[in-house]
Write an enzyme that holds these catalytic residues in place. Structure first.
Site, PDB file in Angstrom:
ATOM      1  N   HIS A 195      -7.550 -44.665   4.123  1.00 44.27           N
ATOM      2  CA  HIS A 195      -7.048 -43.618   3.232  1.00 44.27           C
ATOM      3  C   HIS A 195      -7.566 -43.944   1.827  1.00 44.27           C
ATOM      4  O   HIS A 195      -7.545 -45.110   1.420  1.00 44.27           O
ATOM      5  CB  HIS A 195      -5.514 -43.612   3.236  1.00 44.27           C
ATOM      6  CG  HIS A 195      -4.929 -42.455   2.472  1.00 44.27           C
ATOM      7  ND1 HIS A 195      -4.910 -41.169   2.953  1.00 44.27           N
ATOM      8  CD2 HIS A 195      -4.370 -42.398   1.243  1.00 44.27           C
ATOM      9  CE1 HIS A 195      -4.341 -40.383   2.067  1.00 44.27           C
ATOM     10  NE2 HIS A 195      -3.992 -41.093   1.022  1.00 44.27           N
TER      11      HIS A 195
ATOM     12  N   ASP B 218      -7.965 -36.956  11.468  1.00 40.70           N
ATOM     13  CA  ASP B 218      -6.802 -36.881  10.589  1.00 40.70           C
ATOM     14  C   ASP B 218      -5.759 -35.896  11.125  1.00 40.70           C
ATOM     15  O   ASP B 218      -6.033 -34.707  11.265  1.00 40.70           O
ATOM     16  CB  ASP B 218      -7.249 -36.447   9.193  1.00 40.70           C
ATOM     17  CG  ASP B 218      -6.387 -37.068   8.119  1.00 40.70           C
ATOM     18  OD1 ASP B 218      -5.452 -37.797   8.489  1.00 40.70           O
ATOM     19  OD2 ASP B 218      -6.643 -36.851   6.928  1.00 40.70           O
TER      20      ASP B 218
ATOM     21  N   CYS C 220      -0.546 -41.041   6.727  1.00 37.84           N
ATOM     22  CA  CYS C 220      -1.955 -41.442   6.662  1.00 37.84           C
ATOM     23  C   CYS C 220      -2.194 -42.912   6.324  1.00 37.84           C
ATOM     24  O   CYS C 220      -2.646 -43.683   7.168  1.00 37.84           O
ATOM     25  CB  CYS C 220      -2.675 -40.557   5.632  1.00 37.84           C
ATOM     26  SG  CYS C 220      -2.680 -38.844   6.120  1.00 37.84           S
TER      27      CYS C 220
END
Lengths: 429, 93
Positions: free
Chosen positions: A104, A11, A50
């Site tokens: 996500h 991430d 994301c």
């Protein structure tokens, strides 16, 4: 009958790695993986945030086709019933498993990480994930805050652990189960760091004395940057330590010393992540699976570390869109290893002496994350999904990226040829 | 010329930074920044975007960026409005 696949998605990791030429970072385990892999030095995400990035590369579709530019829709409902990489592998006889943050969370993956479509069993999420944004950072006054810069004593954390430590433990457990059951698997492991908050075991600070940390080479807002292109890094402004600095909106700069502390903690979080990746790959060796498992290492997008006066990712700048991307393919990127030979022995970032970063094969051709779907299908010997037609909302299985396996064994000259021998952009244009 | 490129894009609610600039909801998106990246340059145009029908209007350019990687690897010097470089690329795109 096809290799196993281990895909590691990190991430908010920009290529701050020794194998990408960063001289400050200590990332021995990821460097070792790179030395046995094909590494792409110019890989870019299609949107630097994301959910849109992850849905894009996991479905093999660009954001204008997923129509996910924020976090608030599920592509199968909102745009089209697009297949995903894990779903395709599952439909081709793989046991598909998700650990940590791969999709996500929330509505963008149907509150289930797209289970059961993409995964053979409910995805694993570390129990301590829920404390990620709680007040767990000890301030100078001894009180607990929800800071951006958050080195912690892990024994003091809820459950005396951290989410990525739990994810590594679960991923190792699953590897051993797959080995015992002789089950062909596609295991996706999503690590949360170095995404904010920069919460990591405090001992990693020792690797990066503050006096060694510099500012970004260009820590100011560029003169001719259009105002629309600038992102005001709202998320970090809400962290307690940043809020207390009362920086003016939108163009105020963080105090230089604090900028260096953020960069120090980002690097420390990268070494903490490197340790987790090292433990995971070491377990692959232990399970005797290194010779039969493709390993992919990448990130959803990068992160600005003060360049252009920005922090966070929300832009089209290279520091936000460029990602690490490397493929370890036994017998292709390395010669096959003998039974029992270790491919990824664990290297301790605290004691590993880094004289020369081991070199693998790197390719500087420009590639896109949306190419991951066809590339993985080709590497695993599956039918490569067809190229999508111009509009593909009604097409469940196709790809808007092109497989990049053709670059794996291509010589640099051949890659250059692909650039049509264009050594002078203006002349060619 | 067939050179490998990478496309990326980023939405914005307005031409100037505001509280939801980083992560606008779909309904609030008014501008989309489309980037083309090659080994040599990054070219970006920020164009009007209609969230109701997901359309981008490339005739309505709000701003542009052009960085030449050889001389400006950190992308600090936007030369989109310089006559020689910007005109070339505007014509092409």
């Amino acid at each position: 009958d096809g290799m196993n696949v281990l895909i590691i998605v990190v991430d908010d990791l920009r290529p701050v790695l020794g194998c990408y030429g960063d001289n400050l970072v200590k990332s021995p385990n990821i460097d070792q993986l790179a030395s046995r892999s094909i590494m792409f030095t110019n890989a870019y995400a299609q949107q630097a945030v994301c959910a849109p990035s992850r849905v894009s590369f996991l479905t093999g579709r660009r954001p204008d086709t997923t129509r996910l530019y924020d976090f608030y829709s599920y592509w199968r409902v909102h745009s089209g019933n697009y297949s995903t990489i894990p779903q395709y592998f599952k439909e081709n006889g793989y046991m598909t498993l998700s650990v940590g943050k791969v999709f996500h969370p929330g509505i963008s993956s149907n509150y289930s990480d797209d289970y059961p479509y993409s995964w053979s069993m409910p995805p694993f999420h570390p129990s301590t994930e829920k404390y990620e944004n709680d007040k767990t950072c000890r301030g100078k006054d001894g009180k607990l805050y929800a800071n951006l810069v958050c080195p912690v004593d892990v024994t003091e954390m809820p459950g005396s652990t951290l989410p990525d430590i739990q994810s590594t433990e679960e991923a190792i457990r699953l590897l051993n189960v797959m080995k015992t059951n002789k089950q062909k698997f596609f295991l996706a492991v999503g690590y949360h760091k170095p995404h904010i908050p920069l919460r990591y075991p405090q001992e990693f600070l020792k690797l990066y004395p503050l006096e060694n940390i510099t500012l970004a080479p260009d820590p100011w807002v560029p003169e001719k940057l259009p105002s629309v292109a600038y992102n005001p890094w709202m998320d970090i402004r809400q962290r307690d330590d940043v809020k207390a600095l009362n920086v003016s909106f939108p163009y105020g700069l963080l105090p230089y010393n604090f900028q260096r502390q953020i960069r120090q903690s980002y690097y420390a979080a990268v070494s903490y992540l490197d340790m987790q990746v090292g433990l995971l790959l070491n377990a692959l060796d232990d399970a005797g699976l290194s010779n039969s498992t493709i390993v992919v290492f990448t990130a959803d997008h990068g992160w600005s570390l003060g360049e252009h006066g920005e922090w966070a990712k929300y832009s089209n700048f290279d520091v936000a869109t460029r990602v690490p991307l490397m493929f370890y393919v036994p017998g292709m990127t390395t010669s096959s290893v003998t039974q029992g030979e270790r491919v990824f022995p664990y290297l301790d970032p605290f004691s590993h002496i880094l004289d020369l970063v081991p070199q693998g094969q790197s390719k500087n051709v420009v590639v896109e994350l949306v190419s991951l779907f066809p590339t993985l299908a080709e590497l695993a010997g599956l039918q490569v999904p067809p190229v999508c037609p111009e509009t593909s909302f009604h097409v469940a299985l196709c790809t808007e990226g092109a497989s990049i396996v053709r670059y794996f064994d291509a010589s640099e000259e051949k890659v250059e040829e692909e650039k049509d021998g264009c050594d002078d952009t203006y002349r060619c244009v | 010329n067939g050179e490998p490129v990478a496309f990326s894009q980023y939405p914005r609610p307005a031409d100037t930074p505001q509280w939801n600039s980083d992560k606008p909801r779909l309904k609030d998106i008014r501008i989309m920044g489309y980037s083309v990246r090659t080994i040599d340059y990054r070219y970006t145009v920020w164009v009007r975007f209609n969230p109701d029908n997901f359309s981008a209007d490339f005739k309505d350019v709000h701003a542009g960026e052009l960085y030449m990687m050889e001389t400006d690897p950190n992308q600090d010097c936007n030369i989109y409005n310089n006559t020689s470089h910007g005109v070339f690329f505007k014509k092409i795109f």
